[in-house]
Enzyme design. Sequence first.
Site, short mmCIF file in Angstrom:
data_model
loop_
_atom_site.label_atom_id
_atom_site.label_comp_id
_atom_site.label_asym_id
_atom_site.label_seq_id
_atom_site.Cartn_x
_atom_site.Cartn_y
_atom_site.Cartn_z
N LEU A 72 0.83 -1.20 0.00
CA LEU A 72 0.00 0.00 0.00
C LEU A 72 0.87 1.26 0.00
CD1 LEU A 72 -3.07 0.18 2.40
CD2 LEU A 72 -2.24 2.03 0.94
N GLU A 74 1.45 4.55 -2.78
CA GLU A 74 1.21 5.11 -4.11
C GLU A 74 2.48 5.63 -4.75
OE1 GLU A 74 -0.45 5.83 -1.37
OE2 GLU A 74 -2.39 4.86 -1.73
N PHE A 97 -8.34 6.16 -5.33
CA PHE A 97 -9.22 7.32 -5.42
C PHE A 97 -8.36 8.55 -5.71
CE2 PHE A 97 -12.09 4.61 -3.07
CZ PHE A 97 -13.35 5.03 -3.41
N ASP A 98 -9.02 9.58 -6.24
CA ASP A 98 -8.36 10.85 -6.53
C ASP A 98 -7.38 11.32 -5.46
OD1 ASP A 98 -10.62 11.65 -4.73
OD2 ASP A 98 -11.78 11.52 -6.59
N HIS A 143 -12.62 11.35 -1.09
CA HIS A 143 -13.06 10.38 -2.10
C HIS A 143 -13.73 11.07 -3.28
CE1 HIS A 143 -12.58 7.72 1.39
NE2 HIS A 143 -12.49 6.72 0.55
C1 TPP Z 1 -3.08 7.12 0.98
C2 TPP Z 1 -4.24 6.19 0.84
N1 TPP Z 1 -4.25 5.25 -0.10
C3 TPP Z 1 -5.30 4.44 -0.26
C4 TPP Z 1 -6.39 4.56 0.54
C5 TPP Z 1 -7.61 3.66 0.32
N2 TPP Z 1 -7.77 2.74 1.43
C6 TPP Z 1 -8.59 3.01 2.46
S1 TPP Z 1 -8.48 1.89 3.66
C7 TPP Z 1 -7.36 0.98 2.82
C8 TPP Z 1 -6.76 -0.24 3.45
C9 TPP Z 1 -6.05 0.10 4.71
O1 TPP Z 1 -5.61 -1.03 5.35
P1 TPP Z 1 -4.98 -0.99 6.80
O2 TPP Z 1 -3.96 0.09 6.89
O3 TPP Z 1 -4.53 -2.35 7.12
O4 TPP Z 1 -6.17 -0.55 7.75
P2 TPP Z 1 -7.56 -1.31 8.01
O5 TPP Z 1 -8.52 -0.81 7.00
O6 TPP Z 1 -7.32 -2.77 7.93
O7 TPP Z 1 -7.98 -0.88 9.37
C10 TPP Z 1 -7.09 1.57 1.59
C11 TPP Z 1 -6.18 1.02 0.57
C12 TPP Z 1 -6.36 5.55 1.53
N3 TPP Z 1 -7.37 5.74 2.38
N4 TPP Z 1 -5.28 6.36 1.66
#
Ligand code: TPP
Lengths: 348, 374
Positions: A72, A74, A97-98, A143
């Site tokens: 995770l 970007e 998302f944006d 979002h």
């Molecule tokens: C910078 C960023 N990239 C992508 C997202 C989209 N997104 C929201 S929650 C998530 C997963 C997060 O996983 P984790 O850190 O394990 O937390 P959990 O949801 O399991 O509590 C993603 C990819 C985001 N919110 N922020």
Amino acid sequence: MSTVAERLPELAAAPIPVTMAGALNQALADALATDERVLVFGEDVGTLGGVFRVTDGLATRFGENRVFDTPLAESAIVGTAIGMAMNGLRPVVEMQFDAFAYPAFEQITSHLAKLRNRTQGRVELPIVIRVPYGGGIGGVEHHCDSSEMYYAHTPGLRVVTPATPADAYTLLRQAIDCPDPVIFLEPKRRYWAKETTVLEPAGAGIDRAVIRRTGSDVTLISYGGALGTTLEAAEAAAEDGISAEVIDLRSLAPFDEDTVAAAVARTGRAIVVHEASRFCGYGAEVAAQLSERCFHYLEAPILRVAGFDIPYPPPNLESHHLPSVDRILDAIDRLQWPDAVNGTKAGR
Amino acid sequence: MNPSTSLPSRPADLLPSEVPLSLIDPAGRPAPEGELTMPADEVLQRLYRGMVLGRRFDVQATALTKQGRLAVYPSARGQEAGEIGAVLALREQDWLFPTYRDSMAVVARGVDPVEVLCLLRGDWHCGYDPARERVAPQCTPLATNTLHAVGLAHAATVKGEDTVALVLLGDGATSEGDTHEALNFAAVFNTPTVFFVQNNGYAISVPLAKQTHAPSLAHKGIGYGIRSVLVDGNDAAAVYAVVSAAVARAAAGEGPTLIEAVTYRIESHTNADDATRYRDRAEVESWLVKDPVSRLANYLTERGLLDEQAGAALDATAEAQAAQLRARMNVDTVSDPRDLFRHVYAQQTPALRRQEQELLAELAVTEATEEDHR
Ligand SMILES: Cc1ncc(C[n+]2csc(CCOP(=O)(O)OP(=O)(O)O)c2C)c(N)n1
Ligand SMILES: [Mg+2]
């Protein structure tokens, strides 16, 4: 579960009903099938098939080597895509998302956009960054950003945005084939819009605007998520006796000034419609270019119907922010019509 | 400030244990003697109470999405020990930096649940007053809150205040650059920050195995010179013990701690997600038997600290709170469009004033037209 990509015979000739998400899925599948240098990666694009299901079924069909989930990060997604492209691959990456593309901003602006220039054309980066963008889906903060201007203002990036399923297919195929990096903005509110159409890679060029509706009194210029509203407004204006032309820009960078200027020279009036904030929004650039090129053809100032100059609002207030049919009709009324009783062509 | 004074001399002092620390095993029996001290009985009872109320809140919030009262809800079911254990370990003056997943923790910190749910109800972004509550707005851009927590904690040091900042993040968020920059900053400046990583196995659909190749997420601390702890995230007593110790160390000037709490996300990522696309039921079942709430209940019952009557009374309180939340959330709210223009700058700009007037004029026309049609 069969995916859209599997259900559709490749480049089917008969028109089929398809959503924008489905058309994008098909474009990715066809690109992966025809060019083994194409890779698809990002967050949740593998097993899950993307949070909007745009990559549904691709990992199963093309294997984990070509369609995969990344850690995770970007910045890492775009940065590694740059390295892969330097080694001959053609990555198509997704920002979920944006607003979640912002961690990748440095890679995008300092490297992706500039490497060709820095190396006097020796390094080519045929990378596509897909970004679901814009509002209108009742999404919570971060979002719903209309982030197009951050990219459009960066020389070296192409920025395109489809407004229909058919065009989503064509533009994405063109973007993947393009030797330049392309920021591919997907209007989320249109993901589930259906159209019965033939999906084909050929069509208007990647840098061309298209006229979606012809008209003679005023040119409405829009793109992405706001195009649907603009077409509805043109329909409503017709009932008031105003013939509105609608241009779908498709390519924000570069700007297809010839198509747009020719149209506005014909009608003499123009309105730019977009969701993004008005200040320094895309409409400002369009208005500036048109006043430079069509000054003597203009019957009225070029107007903008755009989001307010505020951070994107929470779901319960977003309807106030987004361009509406009424707002576009009001702007049409303000175009200094000559034969008006009380300042409007139709005397509304 | 001399950043290096508090650094332990040996890497071994920084490394986490090989297996997660725990005090109570999944069946509710005391874990074998280890380095943790069991919290006081009264604390254990508060932990239990917090978890029962927290779970009921969480279930209620999920139900509110089905009734269309919330736009979306990311459930923390199964993570109660982390959500409650970490927050109860904070002192009054400390700060919490939660994520979107941590509504339960924010409520446990004392914030009005309706103010917490303001974001997900779609009324406004952050519904509570961060300074008053000492809780930062729930953070969605992953890992970005880690740096805020480091900054706030460092400011406390600069100002000579005794304040610790606890930041919550997920396993996925540990892959973001910000997390690493925050850990490094915290270590270099020896800030009173506690990083609490809830490793719930998934970042939406992506399992931990695709997120990291490290022996554990806690192992990431060593590279920054940060003391790291691996804890059983379904053991509220152990979570409380390690977070309390980390808070005490931070307050004593001994710097930051990285804690990984191993737990599991029982529900889908949010109500909009379908977890059956990427994990099987058996895996979920295997975690249901490690349930943090019944684990502590069994322990307390065995110790004579919880009886049927007290359990029933607590359940009744949880029901009453849920009913009250339901009632308050079922009231239709009216958002004031003028709010759109109010807090963009300290002082409204002329352009925003004009845009506000445009909108109000437009709304007046709409209202008049609607009147005409009635
Ligand atoms: C910078 C960023 N990239 C992508 C997202 C989209 N997104 C929201 S929650 C998530 C997963 C997060 O996983 P984790 O850190 O394990 O937390 P959990 O949801 O399991 O509590 C993603 C990819 C985001 N919110 N922020
Ligand atoms: Mg997680």
